[in-house]
Every structure is written in structure tokens, then in C-alpha cells.
Design a protein around this motif. Sequence first.
Motif, PDB file in Angstrom:
ATOM      1  N   LEU A 194     -12.522 -23.330  22.426  1.00 13.58           N
ATOM      2  CA  LEU A 194     -11.266 -23.829  21.887  1.00 13.58           C
ATOM      3  C   LEU A 194     -10.401 -22.693  21.327  1.00 13.58           C
ATOM      4  N   THR A 195     -11.028 -21.698  20.758  1.00 11.42           N
ATOM      5  CA  THR A 195     -10.281 -20.562  20.213  1.00 11.42           C
ATOM      6  C   THR A 195      -9.528 -19.828  21.320  1.00 11.42           C
ATOM      7  N   LEU A 196     -10.178 -19.609  22.464  1.00  6.14           N
ATOM      8  CA  LEU A 196      -9.505 -18.936  23.579  1.00  6.14           C
ATOM      9  C   LEU A 196      -8.344 -19.772  24.123  1.00  6.14           C
ATOM     10  N   VAL A 197      -8.522 -21.072  24.167  1.00 13.00           N
ATOM     11  CA  VAL A 197      -7.454 -21.939  24.662  1.00 13.00           C
ATOM     12  C   VAL A 197      -6.246 -21.878  23.723  1.00 13.00           C
ATOM     13  N   VAL A 198      -6.478 -21.861  22.427  1.00 13.09           N
ATOM     14  CA  VAL A 198      -5.381 -21.760  21.460  1.00 13.09           C
ATOM     15  C   VAL A 198      -4.694 -20.395  21.578  1.00 13.09           C
ATOM     16  N   VAL A 199      -5.474 -19.341  21.729  1.00 13.08           N
ATOM     17  CA  VAL A 199      -4.899 -17.997  21.886  1.00 13.08           C
ATOM     18  C   VAL A 199      -4.044 -17.929  23.150  1.00 13.08           C
ATOM     19  N   ILE A 200      -4.515 -18.527  24.246  1.00 17.60           N
ATOM     20  CA  ILE A 200      -3.747 -18.550  25.493  1.00 17.60           C
ATOM     21  C   ILE A 200      -2.426 -19.285  25.283  1.00 17.60           C
ATOM     22  N   GLY A 201      -2.490 -20.443  24.624  1.00 13.21           N
ATOM     23  CA  GLY A 201      -1.270 -21.211  24.363  1.00 13.21           C
ATOM     24  C   GLY A 201      -0.270 -20.454  23.509  1.00 13.21           C
ATOM     25  N   VAL A 202      -0.754 -19.771  22.477  1.00 12.12           N
ATOM     26  CA  VAL A 202       0.133 -19.005  21.598  1.00 12.12           C
ATOM     27  C   VAL A 202       0.741 -17.819  22.354  1.00 12.12           C
ATOM     28  N   LEU A 203      -0.062 -17.111  23.132  1.00 10.07           N
ATOM     29  CA  LEU A 203       0.450 -15.964  23.890  1.00 10.07           C
ATOM     30  C   LEU A 203       1.531 -16.381  24.882  1.00 10.07           C
ATOM     31  N   VAL A 204       1.261 -17.437  25.632  1.00  7.08           N
ATOM     32  CA  VAL A 204       2.228 -17.882  26.638  1.00  7.08           C
ATOM     33  C   VAL A 204       3.489 -18.434  25.968  1.00  7.08           C
ATOM     34  N   ALA A 205       3.334 -19.218  24.905  1.00  8.34           N
ATOM     35  CA  ALA A 205       4.503 -19.785  24.223  1.00  8.34           C
ATOM     36  C   ALA A 205       5.369 -18.686  23.603  1.00  8.34           C
ATOM     37  N   ALA A 206       4.744 -17.735  22.927  1.00  2.00           N
ATOM     38  CA  ALA A 206       5.516 -16.638  22.326  1.00  2.00           C
ATOM     39  C   ALA A 206       6.167 -15.782  23.407  1.00  2.00           C
ATOM     40  N   GLY A 207       5.457 -15.563  24.517  1.00  2.00           N
ATOM     41  CA  GLY A 207       6.013 -14.768  25.607  1.00  2.00           C
ATOM     42  C   GLY A 207       7.217 -15.429  26.252  1.00  2.00           C
ATOM     43  N   VAL A 208       7.135 -16.736  26.488  1.00  2.00           N
ATOM     44  CA  VAL A 208       8.267 -17.449  27.089  1.00  2.00           C
ATOM     45  C   VAL A 208       9.449 -17.439  26.130  1.00  2.00           C
ATOM     46  N   TYR A 209       9.198 -17.638  24.853  1.00  2.00           N
ATOM     47  CA  TYR A 209      10.277 -17.594  23.862  1.00  2.00           C
ATOM     48  C   TYR A 209      10.965 -16.231  23.870  1.00  2.00           C
ATOM     49  N   LEU A 210      10.200 -15.164  23.918  1.00  2.00           N
ATOM     50  CA  LEU A 210      10.786 -13.827  23.909  1.00  2.00           C
ATOM     51  C   LEU A 210      11.498 -13.502  25.215  1.00  2.00           C
ATOM     52  N   MET A 211      11.020 -14.042  26.335  1.00  2.00           N
ATOM     53  CA  MET A 211      11.691 -13.769  27.611  1.00  2.00           C
ATOM     54  C   MET A 211      13.062 -14.432  27.701  1.00  2.00           C
ATOM     55  N   LEU A 212      13.337 -15.412  26.862  1.00  2.00           N
ATOM     56  CA  LEU A 212      14.631 -16.087  26.880  1.00  2.00           C
ATOM     57  C   LEU A 212      15.687 -15.373  26.032  1.00  2.00           C
ATOM     58  N   GLU A 213      15.325 -14.281  25.393  1.00  2.00           N
ATOM     59  CA  GLU A 213      16.265 -13.514  24.573  1.00  2.00           C
ATOM     60  C   GLU A 213      17.114 -12.602  25.449  1.00  2.00           C
ATOM     61  N   ARG A 214      18.193 -12.069  24.884  1.00  2.74           N
ATOM     62  CA  ARG A 214      19.075 -11.156  25.617  1.00  2.74           C
ATOM     63  C   ARG A 214      18.645  -9.705  25.505  1.00  2.74           C
ATOM     64  N   SER A 215      17.847  -9.364  24.527  1.00  6.90           N
ATOM     65  CA  SER A 215      17.419  -7.988  24.323  1.00  6.90           C
ATOM     66  C   SER A 215      16.305  -7.639  25.311  1.00  6.90           C
ATOM     67  N   LEU A 216      16.470  -6.521  26.023  1.00  3.73           N
ATOM     68  CA  LEU A 216      15.473  -6.132  27.015  1.00  3.73           C
ATOM     69  C   LEU A 216      14.138  -5.775  26.383  1.00  3.73           C
ATOM     70  N   SER A 217      14.145  -5.246  25.165  1.00  7.56           N
ATOM     71  CA  SER A 217      12.873  -4.932  24.511  1.00  7.56           C
ATOM     72  C   SER A 217      12.099  -6.208  24.181  1.00  7.56           C
ATOM     73  N   ARG A 218      12.789  -7.263  23.811  1.00  8.74           N
ATOM     74  CA  ARG A 218      12.106  -8.545  23.566  1.00  8.74           C
ATOM     75  C   ARG A 218      11.616  -9.163  24.869  1.00  8.74           C
ATOM     76  N   VAL A 219      12.401  -9.038  25.920  1.00 11.60           N
ATOM     77  CA  VAL A 219      11.968  -9.531  27.232  1.00 11.60           C
ATOM     78  C   VAL A 219      10.716  -8.782  27.678  1.00 11.60           C
ATOM     79  N   LEU A 220      10.683  -7.491  27.438  1.00 13.65           N
ATOM     80  CA  LEU A 220       9.524  -6.670  27.792  1.00 13.65           C
ATOM     81  C   LEU A 220       8.271  -7.143  27.044  1.00 13.65           C
ATOM     82  N   ILE A 221       8.390  -7.345  25.743  1.00 13.23           N
ATOM     83  CA  ILE A 221       7.241  -7.833  24.969  1.00 13.23           C
ATOM     84  C   ILE A 221       6.830  -9.219  25.437  1.00 13.23           C
ATOM     85  N   GLY A 222       7.802 -10.061  25.788  1.00 12.74           N
ATOM     86  CA  GLY A 222       7.495 -11.396  26.295  1.00 12.74           C
ATOM     87  C   GLY A 222       6.724 -11.360  27.599  1.00 12.74           C
ATOM     88  N   ILE A 223       7.100 -10.476  28.504  1.00 15.04           N
ATOM     89  CA  ILE A 223       6.387 -10.362  29.780  1.00 15.04           C
ATOM     90  C   ILE A 223       4.964  -9.863  29.562  1.00 15.04           C
TER      91      ILE A 223
END
Length: 161
Positions: A5-34
Amino acid sequence: MTPNLTLVVVIGVLVAAGVYLMLERSLSRVLIGIILVGNGINLTFLVASGAAGGAPIVGMTDTDEMSDPLPQAMVLTAIVITLGMTAFLLALAYRSWQLHRHDEVQDDVEDRRIARIAAYDQAIYADMDTEDTVSDLDRDAAEARDETQSSDDDAEPVGAR
């Protein structure tokens, strides 16, 4: 086999935070999101591959106890692809910083200029199927101002006659 369950939660947090950051206009945030999404997907591959087993070498391990090498190969491939995307986005962000002293992606000036020219354009023929109203796109394009336009606001763009 049930996943941890811990790995599943970590996967969900990583993907959710990454998608949120990829929707920003700053390329450095997009990079961290990817990078975050890539790591989340790699963890998903490893969790979905099942329990760890023995080395997949015939004669060394019983066939029932061998681990599947395909998910590991897919994760290695995904790591290489993420590294390539990271290098590309770092180059884009660096070039943007050199040119503009920021790494935000702005609206395309050429698209706005073409939309403005199209707003001044008159129809060659009378279209009887549509109403004679100005759409929101035409109004927005007429109000748009960009760096390619001259300093006086009343001047028509080149090619609008």
C-alpha cells in the motif's frame, strides 16, 4: 500477490504532483514534473511485475521461481527516455533563459499576429448560411497587441487591405 500500500500511495503522489507541475508555464517546473511522472511510472512497472524471484537463467533457477525480465527491461528503457527528455527540456530552459531571462512559455506572437490579420480580412463572397455577427475569436484577435505591431494603435497590420 497484493501490492504494498505504501508503494501505491507513493506512485499516486508522484504521478499527481508530476501532472500538476507539467501543467505550469515554467519550463523548470515542467522538467521536474516529467521527472516525477517518469519515476512514478517506473515504480508502477516494478510493482505490477510481481514478487522478486531468482535470476532468469535456465539451469540456475527453477522455472517457477524465475523473475520476469520484461518489466525490468521496460524500466531501463523508460529511464533512458526520461533522461533524454530531461536533457532536451534543460536545453530549452537554458536557451529561454539566455534569450529572455526567464523560462516561462509565452503565447506565440506569430499566432496572435495572424489572428489579428484575419480579423481585418473581409469575406470575398456573401455567406448566407451564417449570421452577420463577430465571433469572440475575431474580437479577441482584433484587440490583441504584440511586439510585431507598430507603436501607434490605429495602424492596420501589413496585408490587411
